[in-house]
Write a protein that holds these residues in place. Sequence first.
Motif, short mmCIF file in Angstrom:
data_model
loop_
_atom_site.label_atom_id
_atom_site.label_comp_id
_atom_site.label_asym_id
_atom_site.label_seq_id
_atom_site.Cartn_x
_atom_site.Cartn_y
_atom_site.Cartn_z
N ILE A 183 -2.91 4.61 -10.03
CA ILE A 183 -1.27 4.82 -9.29
C ILE A 183 -1.92 6.53 -9.54
O ILE A 183 -2.33 7.36 -10.14
N CYS A 184 -1.34 7.11 -8.52
CA CYS A 184 -1.07 8.78 -8.94
C CYS A 184 0.51 9.42 -9.22
O CYS A 184 1.87 7.98 -9.01
N PRO A 185 1.51 10.45 -9.79
CA PRO A 185 2.55 10.59 -9.63
C PRO A 185 3.24 10.50 -8.62
O PRO A 185 4.39 9.53 -8.80
N LYS A 186 3.15 10.73 -7.53
CA LYS A 186 3.38 10.18 -6.32
C LYS A 186 3.94 8.81 -5.72
O LYS A 186 5.27 9.11 -6.19
N GLY A 187 2.78 8.28 -6.33
CA GLY A 187 2.66 6.79 -5.77
C GLY A 187 4.41 6.39 -6.22
O GLY A 187 4.89 5.74 -5.90
N SER A 188 4.92 6.14 -7.48
CA SER A 188 5.31 5.43 -8.18
C SER A 188 6.81 5.86 -7.67
O SER A 188 8.04 5.86 -8.14
N THR A 221 1.05 -1.42 -0.33
CA THR A 221 0.50 0.05 -0.21
C THR A 221 1.02 1.05 0.16
O THR A 221 1.67 0.99 0.51
N CYS A 222 0.67 2.16 -0.68
CA CYS A 222 1.27 3.58 -0.80
C CYS A 222 1.09 4.30 0.13
O CYS A 222 -0.15 4.92 0.51
N PRO A 223 2.34 4.46 1.04
CA PRO A 223 2.05 5.48 2.37
C PRO A 223 1.81 7.11 1.95
O PRO A 223 2.17 7.58 3.35
N LEU A 224 2.19 7.05 1.17
CA LEU A 224 1.90 8.92 0.85
C LEU A 224 1.07 9.58 0.44
O LEU A 224 1.18 10.63 1.31
N CYS A 225 -0.39 9.00 0.61
CA CYS A 225 -1.11 9.92 1.22
C CYS A 225 -2.49 9.20 1.69
O CYS A 225 -2.35 7.99 2.17
N GLU A 226 -3.62 9.73 1.65
CA GLU A 226 -4.50 9.21 2.50
C GLU A 226 -5.36 8.35 0.88
O GLU A 226 -6.20 7.19 1.90
N ALA A 227 -5.23 8.20 0.24
CA ALA A 227 -5.44 7.26 -0.66
C ALA A 227 -5.64 5.99 -1.04
O ALA A 227 -6.54 5.07 -1.12
N THR A 228 -4.51 5.18 -0.20
CA THR A 228 -4.12 3.76 0.10
C THR A 228 -4.28 2.85 -0.92
O THR A 228 -4.44 1.87 -0.71
N CYS A 229 -3.61 3.64 -2.14
CA CYS A 229 -3.43 2.75 -3.07
C CYS A 229 -2.79 1.48 -3.38
O CYS A 229 -1.80 1.74 -2.22
N GLY A 230 -2.82 0.52 -3.74
CA GLY A 230 -2.59 -0.40 -4.47
C GLY A 230 -1.39 -0.26 -5.00
O GLY A 230 -1.36 0.21 -6.17
N SER A 277 -5.27 16.37 -4.35
CA SER A 277 -4.88 15.97 -3.06
C SER A 277 -4.84 14.30 -3.10
O SER A 277 -4.64 13.60 -2.76
N ASN A 278 -5.93 13.72 -4.14
CA ASN A 278 -6.52 12.69 -4.03
C ASN A 278 -7.39 12.22 -3.14
O ASN A 278 -7.25 11.44 -2.64
N GLY A 279 -7.78 13.53 -2.29
CA GLY A 279 -8.79 13.16 -0.78
C GLY A 279 -8.09 13.51 -0.09
O GLY A 279 -6.74 12.96 0.74
S1 SF4 Z 1 -2.79 8.93 -4.88
FE1 SF4 Z 1 -0.63 8.75 -5.19
S2 SF4 Z 1 0.51 9.02 -3.12
FE2 SF4 Z 1 -1.85 8.59 -3.02
S3 SF4 Z 1 -1.68 6.32 -2.46
FE3 SF4 Z 1 -2.69 7.16 -4.41
S4 SF4 Z 1 -0.27 6.52 -5.61
FE4 SF4 Z 1 -0.09 7.41 -3.36
#
Ligand code: SF4
Length: 757
Positions: free
Chosen positions: A54-59, A19-28, A192-194
Amino acid sequence: MTVNPARDDDLGTRTVFRTCPLCEATCGLEIELVDGTVKRIRGDREDVFSRGFICPKGSTLKQLHDDPNRLRRPVVRTGVDERGAPVFEEVDWDDAWRRVDELLGSVREAHGNEAVGVYLGNPNAHLLASSTHLRQVIKAIGGGAVFSASTVDQMPRHVASGYLYGSGAHMPVPDLDRTDLLVMLGANPFASNGSICTAPDFPGRIEAVRERGGRVIVVDPRRSRTAEAADLHLPIRPGTDAVLLAALVHHILATGQSAPGRLTEWVDGLDGLEARLAPFTPEVAAGVTGIGADRIRALADEIATARSAAVYGRIGTTTVEFGTLATWLLDVVAMVTGNLDRPGGMMWAQGGHERVREQKPGRGYKVGRWRSRVNDRPEVQSEFPAADIPDEILEPGDGQLRMLVSFAGNPVLSCPDATRMDEALASLEAMVSVDVYINETTRHADVILPPPGSLEKSHYDIAFYALSVRNVANWSGPVFEREGPAEEDILAKLALIALGFGPDADPALMHDQMITRLLQTEVDDPASPVAGRDLDQLVAMVDGDTGADRVLDALLRTGPRGDGFGADPDGLSLARLREHPHGIDYGPLEPRLPGLLRTADLRIDLWAGPFADELTRLADSLEDRAGDGRLRLVGRRHLRSNNSWMHNVEVLVKGKPRCTLQVHPDDAADLGVVDGGAARVTSRVGEVVAPVEVTDAVMPGVVSLPHGWGHDLPGIRLDVAREHAGVNSNVLTDPEAIDPLSGTAVLNGIPVEIAPA
Ligand code: SF4
């Protein structure tokens, strides 16, 4: 150590899910490793919640992991160089702990325990170890002066929930996937992705509202990307959302459209609304908000007649003077239209770690159980306003703060009156920071204790599964072996040092004690799935490689979906989550009233808090709010940014500078500033010079500067961020401008003067 569940092949390639730890969206995330290094990161298409988004931050987790500026070992400050910049030296963990013990001991001995304060930054909400252990550390340090990013963000939401539902943790979220009408105030989830709404692929979910015939409306002073994607954008003067919301309720009541439905069983005080909202006619609100009276009436009609409606407010509604009142009014709108706790309206998630008990009356929500030393502000959720940190440090007298312990926070960039904040931190006798960077704040620390990187620790979103638009659970193990101690070991050691156990104390002491206490409570509770069981046996059954994982396992197994330590073999546990690397979906949100209530009488009293007085205060200020002709500064967020903490990743900051002052073309012409030129921005407390971007994305009378920038202070070790420094918008924010009910700083709607520079 248990590694992340993985698929392997014969070519040295390993795929892990996390799980991506970078924002509140918790993307896998699907992370491909070749010969032990990250080759590629993409969205996990099998993730039960994010479905490949996924957003640009997650990668960029690879870049964060490899960042040469990221601290791998503790550093201690040894002096300053000829430019006055701090000089740090790497030390081993034993030396660092000895130094922490000395600093804490000497400050406490000289000035008492109340001289030690704590600051908690936003990333703590994303960290499993912080979620499980931080409360223990704060208790151990025990000085009483606790500050956090909550009072530059969402504290109004906690306070409104506390008064209405008996717990500041019970924050309703929009039921995005089922709503027929989504109204967003001061929120920009495309960037913000939420926030306080965990919804991976928020943009896709917004699009789905429209695809199923619903409508999306955005109320915001800026035409943000979210506003561009909406059916309707209503520009509003900053800081006036409470007036708009009051007028919406006024109109719904005046036209007989109130329909609270089943909520009348538990809600008291609805009959008092009409009289108290009498001053807030659509005509009056039009003069204050800049939205026409007919448009306000049409919006109210649309909300009242929609099959379901979710009216959701975020940062633009909370970081303003009437932030708590605006948040309360959001819930009032949901109540009078019957949209609270019903599918498609505002609902509550249920995290698998939540404590399930028979419903018992709470003690009533309280603030002001103690007050701050300098500005006499009430404690709220056990915290004082972050805006008060400089005063508490710089003003002499009994209880003056002489030491700060900061956890993953950067108040020099994120809190009001940044110049004075910087000066205050520089004056401290001692500072200890738990952080992975030497940044604008931690450069003042005597010791910096770096936790493992994001890919070196396990992850479970305790905070965000309680704010989620579906009920889900997902745990991921570390991708790489960590170099130093586990994050919870750092927190536990700090707590043990603060409790007097000394620098050689074993963190396991604290983990074991926490698990034993937690399970003892369960064993003693007749409503618990493990009531009356043998405590030692339960403790021995707890699973997990680290202290935080073990606490999590104990929470999950005794939670609402838990396996009850064997009572329900299909129930939730850490072991079960390990078997499901893409997470477990527990379905859409379900109505939770009245069981969720923790108020003293197990009912919702609209007037339990000081909201009647606050409405009077707002009514009395209407004339002033109709517009004083001054320019108002608002913030803004960018998809590639996350407050101040993603600016050291080249791929996220390269390209056109983003830290610009947006000015409407009409204002630019009046002020004599030009696109690409520079403007001097002056507020009551400070001044910055920023590049100008002339755009009609901001409404006339409003200018916008993003927050989290200003990476040009001496001594920081952020090589990439320094090259894209930008200016610090919080040099301009005024520490005296505060929402009095929550202590939250006014970060939006700051009066400023602009001139060509
Ligand atoms: S929106 Fe981006 S930063 Fe936020 S959890 Fe998903 S991939 Fe990570």
